[in-house]
Design a protein around this motif. Structure first.
Motif, PDB file in Angstrom:
ATOM      1  N   LEU A   7       0.817  -1.213   0.000  1.00 37.05           N
ATOM      2  CA  LEU A   7       0.000   0.000   0.000  1.00 37.05           C
ATOM      3  C   LEU A   7       0.853   1.266   0.000  1.00 37.05           C
ATOM      4  CD1 LEU A   7      -2.782  -1.021   2.558  1.00 37.05           C
ATOM      5  CD2 LEU A   7      -2.855  -1.139   0.060  1.00 37.05           C
ATOM      6  N   ASP A   8       0.586   2.133  -0.970  1.00 36.18           N
ATOM      7  CA  ASP A   8       1.145   3.479  -1.000  1.00 36.18           C
ATOM      8  C   ASP A   8       0.071   4.415  -0.451  1.00 36.18           C
ATOM      9  OD1 ASP A   8       3.318   2.338  -2.233  1.00 36.18           O
ATOM     10  OD2 ASP A   8       2.993   3.276  -4.183  1.00 36.18           O
ATOM     11  N   SER A   9       0.227   4.829   0.796  1.00 28.59           N
ATOM     12  CA  SER A   9      -0.765   5.683   1.440  1.00 28.59           C
ATOM     13  C   SER A   9      -0.696   7.073   0.828  1.00 28.59           C
ATOM     14  CB  SER A   9      -0.509   5.744   2.943  1.00 28.59           C
ATOM     15  OG  SER A   9      -1.508   6.505   3.587  1.00 28.59           O
ATOM     16  N   THR A  10      -1.813   7.527   0.305  1.00 24.71           N
ATOM     17  CA  THR A  10      -1.807   8.661  -0.621  1.00 24.71           C
ATOM     18  C   THR A  10      -2.642   9.839  -0.133  1.00 24.71           C
ATOM     19  OG1 THR A  10      -1.549   7.100  -2.461  1.00 24.71           O
ATOM     20  CG2 THR A  10      -2.335   9.317  -3.013  1.00 24.71           C
ATOM     21  N   TYR A  11      -2.060  11.035  -0.227  1.00 26.98           N
ATOM     22  CA  TYR A  11      -2.838  12.268  -0.042  1.00 26.98           C
ATOM     23  C   TYR A  11      -2.335  13.286  -1.049  1.00 26.98           C
ATOM     24  CZ  TYR A  11      -5.515  16.053   1.945  1.00 26.98           C
ATOM     25  OH  TYR A  11      -6.415  17.072   2.108  1.00 26.98           O
ATOM     26  N   LEU A  12      -3.153  13.566  -2.053  1.00 27.48           N
ATOM     27  CA  LEU A  12      -2.728  14.416  -3.165  1.00 27.48           C
ATOM     28  C   LEU A  12      -3.640  15.620  -3.404  1.00 27.48           C
ATOM     29  CD1 LEU A  12      -1.720  11.606  -5.678  1.00 27.48           C
ATOM     30  CD2 LEU A  12      -0.174  13.101  -4.408  1.00 27.48           C
ATOM     31  N   LYS A  13      -4.560  15.858  -2.500  1.00 29.99           N
ATOM     32  CA  LYS A  13      -5.457  16.997  -2.684  1.00 29.99           C
ATOM     33  C   LYS A  13      -4.767  18.309  -2.333  1.00 29.99           C
ATOM     34  CE  LYS A  13      -9.937  14.742  -1.951  1.00 29.99           C
ATOM     35  NZ  LYS A  13     -11.147  14.692  -1.096  1.00 29.99           N
ATOM     36  N   THR A  14      -5.068  19.335  -3.113  1.00 31.79           N
ATOM     37  CA  THR A  14      -4.694  20.687  -2.730  1.00 31.79           C
ATOM     38  C   THR A  14      -5.682  21.164  -1.673  1.00 31.79           C
ATOM     39  OG1 THR A  14      -6.115  21.693  -4.404  1.00 31.79           O
ATOM     40  CG2 THR A  14      -3.835  21.155  -5.055  1.00 31.79           C
ATOM     41  N   ALA A  15      -5.349  22.268  -1.016  1.00 30.40           N
ATOM     42  CA  ALA A  15      -6.265  22.831  -0.027  1.00 30.40           C
ATOM     43  C   ALA A  15      -7.612  23.156  -0.665  1.00 30.40           C
ATOM     44  CB  ALA A  15      -5.651  24.079   0.607  1.00 30.40           C
ATOM     45  N   PHE A  16      -7.567  23.696  -1.883  1.00 24.83           N
ATOM     46  CA  PHE A  16      -8.807  24.040  -2.583  1.00 24.83           C
ATOM     47  C   PHE A  16      -9.643  22.804  -2.854  1.00 24.83           C
ATOM     48  CE2 PHE A  16     -11.137  24.571  -6.596  1.00 24.83           C
ATOM     49  CZ  PHE A  16     -11.946  25.650  -6.271  1.00 24.83           C
ATOM     50  N   GLN A  17      -9.010  21.754  -3.345  1.00 21.40           N
ATOM     51  CA  GLN A  17      -9.744  20.526  -3.647  1.00 21.40           C
ATOM     52  C   GLN A  17     -10.352  19.896  -2.399  1.00 21.40           C
ATOM     53  OE1 GLN A  17      -6.486  18.545  -5.560  1.00 21.40           O
ATOM     54  NE2 GLN A  17      -7.267  18.937  -7.623  1.00 21.40           N
ATOM     55  N   ALA A  18      -9.645  20.036  -1.277  1.00 23.78           N
ATOM     56  CA  ALA A  18     -10.117  19.449  -0.030  1.00 23.78           C
ATOM     57  C   ALA A  18     -11.101  20.349   0.706  1.00 23.78           C
ATOM     58  CB  ALA A  18      -8.931  19.150   0.880  1.00 23.78           C
ATOM     59  N   GLY A  19     -11.239  21.599   0.245  1.00 21.93           N
ATOM     60  CA  GLY A  19     -12.107  22.545   0.935  1.00 21.93           C
ATOM     61  C   GLY A  19     -11.547  22.959   2.288  1.00 21.93           C
ATOM     62  N   LEU A  20     -10.216  23.040   2.360  1.00 22.03           N
ATOM     63  CA  LEU A  20      -9.546  23.363   3.612  1.00 22.03           C
ATOM     64  C   LEU A  20      -8.675  24.599   3.447  1.00 22.03           C
ATOM     65  CD1 LEU A  20      -8.280  19.768   4.530  1.00 22.03           C
ATOM     66  CD2 LEU A  20     -10.316  20.909   5.439  1.00 22.03           C
ATOM     67  N   SER A  21      -8.274  25.174   4.571  1.00 21.68           N
ATOM     68  CA  SER A  21      -7.268  26.229   4.530  1.00 21.68           C
ATOM     69  C   SER A  21      -5.916  25.568   4.261  1.00 21.68           C
ATOM     70  CB  SER A  21      -7.222  26.975   5.855  1.00 21.68           C
ATOM     71  OG  SER A  21      -6.722  26.133   6.884  1.00 21.68           O
ATOM     72  N   GLU A  22      -4.921  26.376   3.889  1.00 19.11           N
ATOM     73  CA  GLU A  22      -3.589  25.820   3.654  1.00 19.11           C
ATOM     74  C   GLU A  22      -3.049  25.159   4.920  1.00 19.11           C
ATOM     75  OE1 GLU A  22      -1.926  25.380   1.001  1.00 19.11           O
ATOM     76  OE2 GLU A  22      -3.095  26.588  -0.428  1.00 19.11           O
ATOM     77  N   ALA A  23      -3.281  25.792   6.064  1.00 19.49           N
ATOM     78  CA  ALA A  23      -2.798  25.229   7.331  1.00 19.49           C
ATOM     79  C   ALA A  23      -3.478  23.893   7.622  1.00 19.49           C
ATOM     80  CB  ALA A  23      -3.036  26.209   8.474  1.00 19.49           C
ATOM     81  N   GLU A  24      -4.775  23.831   7.376  1.00 16.10           N
ATOM     82  CA  GLU A  24      -5.510  22.582   7.612  1.00 16.10           C
ATOM     83  C   GLU A  24      -5.037  21.486   6.666  1.00 16.10           C
ATOM     84  OE1 GLU A  24      -9.818  24.339   9.169  1.00 16.10           O
ATOM     85  OE2 GLU A  24      -9.403  24.189   7.023  1.00 16.10           O
ATOM     86  N   ASN A  25      -4.776  21.864   5.418  1.00 18.78           N
ATOM     87  CA  ASN A  25      -4.324  20.869   4.452  1.00 18.78           C
ATOM     88  C   ASN A  25      -2.918  20.377   4.803  1.00 18.78           C
ATOM     89  OD1 ASN A  25      -5.437  19.547   2.081  1.00 18.78           O
ATOM     90  ND2 ASN A  25      -3.671  20.360   0.983  1.00 18.78           N
ATOM     91  N   ASN A  26      -2.069  21.289   5.260  1.00 19.29           N
ATOM     92  CA  ASN A  26      -0.742  20.891   5.717  1.00 19.29           C
ATOM     93  C   ASN A  26      -0.838  19.856   6.843  1.00 19.29           C
ATOM     94  OD1 ASN A  26       0.415  22.662   3.902  1.00 19.29           O
ATOM     95  ND2 ASN A  26       0.827  24.254   5.418  1.00 19.29           N
ATOM     96  N   LYS A  30       0.647  16.002   7.023  1.00 18.69           N
ATOM     97  CA  LYS A  30       1.486  15.515   8.123  1.00 18.69           C
ATOM     98  C   LYS A  30       0.836  14.324   8.818  1.00 18.69           C
ATOM     99  CE  LYS A  30       4.009  19.790   9.106  1.00 18.69           C
ATOM    100  NZ  LYS A  30       4.320  20.848  10.095  1.00 18.69           N
ATOM    101  N   ASN A  31      -0.472  14.363   8.990  1.00 14.39           N
ATOM    102  CA  ASN A  31      -1.172  13.241   9.615  1.00 14.39           C
ATOM    103  C   ASN A  31      -1.068  11.985   8.759  1.00 14.39           C
ATOM    104  OD1 ASN A  31      -1.934  14.821  11.770  1.00 14.39           O
ATOM    105  ND2 ASN A  31      -3.981  15.272  10.970  1.00 14.39           N
ATOM    106  N   THR A  32      -1.122  12.167   7.439  1.00 10.73           N
ATOM    107  CA  THR A  32      -0.981  11.024   6.525  1.00 10.73           C
ATOM    108  C   THR A  32       0.411  10.417   6.646  1.00 10.73           C
ATOM    109  OG1 THR A  32      -2.561  12.008   4.961  1.00 10.73           O
ATOM    110  CG2 THR A  32      -1.107  10.293   4.109  1.00 10.73           C
ATOM    111  N   ILE A  33       1.418  11.265   6.743  1.00  6.05           N
ATOM    112  CA  ILE A  33       2.793  10.786   6.890  1.00  6.05           C
ATOM    113  C   ILE A  33       2.956  10.027   8.207  1.00  6.05           C
ATOM    114  CG2 ILE A  33       5.213  11.487   7.124  1.00  6.05           C
ATOM    115  CD1 ILE A  33       4.369  14.041   5.459  1.00  6.05           C
ATOM    116  N   ILE A  34       2.475  10.610   9.277  1.00  2.02           N
ATOM    117  CA  ILE A  34       2.602   9.987  10.601  1.00  2.02           C
ATOM    118  C   ILE A  34       1.840   8.664  10.644  1.00  2.02           C
ATOM    119  CG2 ILE A  34       2.002  10.244  13.044  1.00  2.02           C
ATOM    120  CD1 ILE A  34       2.535  13.304  12.595  1.00  2.02           C
ATOM    121  N   GLU A  35       0.644   8.643  10.083  1.00  2.00           N
ATOM    122  CA  GLU A  35      -0.140   7.405  10.044  1.00  2.00           C
ATOM    123  C   GLU A  35       0.603   6.317   9.262  1.00  2.00           C
ATOM    124  OE1 GLU A  35      -4.670   7.000   9.308  1.00  2.00           O
ATOM    125  OE2 GLU A  35      -3.720   6.581   7.357  1.00  2.00           O
ATOM    126  N   ALA A  36       1.200   6.700   8.133  1.00  2.00           N
ATOM    127  CA  ALA A  36       1.931   5.726   7.313  1.00  2.00           C
ATOM    128  C   ALA A  36       3.114   5.144   8.081  1.00  2.00           C
ATOM    129  CB  ALA A  36       2.401   6.386   6.020  1.00  2.00           C
TER     130      ALA A  36
END
Length: 247
Positions: A7-26, A30-36
């Protein structure tokens, strides 16, 4: 079978695509990296601008997690020089896997020379730096004949220009997971597309990305012969749950 190593754990959304602020998307990245790291996945797949951050987190955790990133994502229409420049920066930042979006529109339009050149040049760059290279062919944009032809083209370029020991480091990958389809058609890996890729890309390995939404689907892909699976729901799949995520 340790499915987590597929499994390649993937997060490729931009903040806009995710409907988040840049800080929230960051924070999502980081959560995806830590989870992996925590879950023991093979690799974390993130956008190029996050590779340096991932490297820092992984080194701090003394983890063996690999870092993958996408190049010329998601449309693959940039010229070869742009692809190479983006890949070089990713290498400098610490990426292990380079997932290039093949210029599938050029392929569909018959500009085979351009496609051959970008595959050769970018693969040479990746292998020269001991990186794994993956070519995303975007199966949802192709018909069956084109899937067969493009998979075969990549295989033939690699066989003609590289050593047999290199073959395992050059993948043919199904999808970005971001291609827009109509009438609810799948935009990622499907069993028929993967079978065509496996039959025509061999001896190169195949990565199924987009559309794998359950443990059973992942196991089916692995049994077919897929070596890697890209998913934004890696933990859910590893835990035997179903997901509605599209990539």
């Amino acid at each position: 079978m340790n499915i987590k190593q597929y499994l390649d754990s993937t997060y490729l959304k931009t903040a806009f695509q995710a409907g988040l602020s840049e800080a929230e998307n960051n924070s999502m990245v980081k959560n995806t990296i830590i989870e992996a790291i925590t879950e023991g996945f093979k690799l974390v797949m993130i956008r190029p601008e996050y590779v340096a951050t991932a490297k820092e987190v992984i080194l701090k955790a003394n983890s063996t997690l690999l870092i993958g990133t996408v190049i010329d994502f998601p449309e693959g229409k940039s010229d070869i020089e742009t692809k190479i420049r983006e890949a070089k920066l990713a290498i400098e930042c610490g990426a292990d896997d380079l997932d290039f979006v093949c210029n599938y529109e050029a392929f569909k339009n018959g500009d085979i020379a351009l496609v051959k050149q970008e595959i050769l040049t970018a693969t040479q760059l990746g292998l020269a730096h001991n990186k794994t290279v993956k070519w995303i062919i975007e199966v949802a944009a192709l018909n069956e004949k084109e899937i067969i032809q493009l998979s075969s083209l990549i295989k033939n370029i690699v066989i003609s220009n590289f050593e047999e020991d290199d073959y395992a480091s050059v993948f043919v990958k199904s999808s970005t997971g971001f291609y827009e389809t109509h009438n609810d058609l799948p935009n990622g890996a499907t069993i028929p597309a993967i079978i065509m890729m496996l039959e025509n890309a061999s001896p190169l390995p195949v990565k199924a990305a987009g559309g794998v939404k359950s443990y059973q689907e992942a196991i089916e892909m692995i049994r077919l012969g897929v070596k890697r699976i890209g998913t934004s729901s890696a933990k859910a799949i590893a835990d035997g749950e179903n997901t509605t995520n599209q990539y």
